[in-house]
Design an enzyme around this catalytic site. Sequence first.
Site, PDB file in Angstrom:
ATOM      1  N   SER A 107      66.269  53.994  39.741  1.00  0.00           N
ATOM      2  CA  SER A 107      67.388  53.866  40.679  1.00  0.00           C
ATOM      3  C   SER A 107      68.699  53.998  39.923  1.00  0.00           C
ATOM      4  CB  SER A 107      67.337  52.510  41.384  1.00  0.00           C
ATOM      5  OG  SER A 107      68.523  52.279  42.144  1.00  0.00           O
TER       6      SER A 107
ATOM      7  N   TYR B 297      66.477  43.429  40.478  1.00  0.00           N
ATOM      8  CA  TYR B 297      66.260  44.828  40.855  1.00  0.00           C
ATOM      9  C   TYR B 297      66.837  45.791  39.813  1.00  0.00           C
ATOM     10  CZ  TYR B 297      65.844  49.032  43.656  1.00  0.00           C
ATOM     11  OH  TYR B 297      65.512  50.290  44.096  1.00  0.00           O
TER      12      TYR B 297
END
Length: 265
Positions: A139, A153
């Site tokens: 990401s 995350y």
Amino acid sequence: MPGSGHALVTGASSGIGAAIAREYARRGVPLVLSARREDRLQALAATLRGQVAVQCIPADLADPLAPRWLQEEIGRRGLHVSHLVNNAGYGVPGRYLSSEWKTHADFLQVMVTAVAELTHRFLPPMEAAGHGRILNVASLAGLVPASAGHTLYGAAKAFVIRFSESLAQETATRGVHVTALCPGMTWSEFHDVNGMRARVSKLPAWLWLNADRVARLGVAAVERGDARCVTGGVNRILAGLSKYLPESAARALIDRRSRDFRDSD
């Protein structure tokens, strides 16, 4: 690519995982689809079997025994995995202490440990064959300064990026390409699952890409042998800004906008 083996796609029931499965089917690569939701896997498989052979193997990667079981089940079916897509993932919203440790432990098992273990299990046959592709879905969050909320995350995605880049150097002379795919905002179910759909939908349209485009860019990148693929010009600019801006300025920018895409309550 046709005839080189199967593409194993984890988290294939929706979003980027389903889009990557569709892209490999378009390229003629037979598929092994895995995710928790068997009904969703079967529905996707039904749409793709006109193009390629598709096998579905439901598994929950939060179970530490799942990676080994998945490898063994694929072996029992007599299949060879030449393309591994580590895509399974999700976010845990809110402050770090707003969730119990079991929630975080499951998250790390899916996002970090399972990625490393599946790669360790399926890489040796690729090297032995002199051909393989490993696409790890990371990401943009792993490349920009951290923000409050969804605490693990960005850290997990940063691990996936560095892991992929190191592995790419180790395997380059053995016929195996490894790529970290780093999408930014992508239209998928990800934000529905973590409860952020209403908030992120207020972000400008130019920040978003659809999952099919992300999949095309990622598969093309791993075929070329790129160690990292940041999808879209806007995301490449953001990644560059976070790298070249003074750290204090980059962090202040993320802090100011993080509530648009992170739940820190």
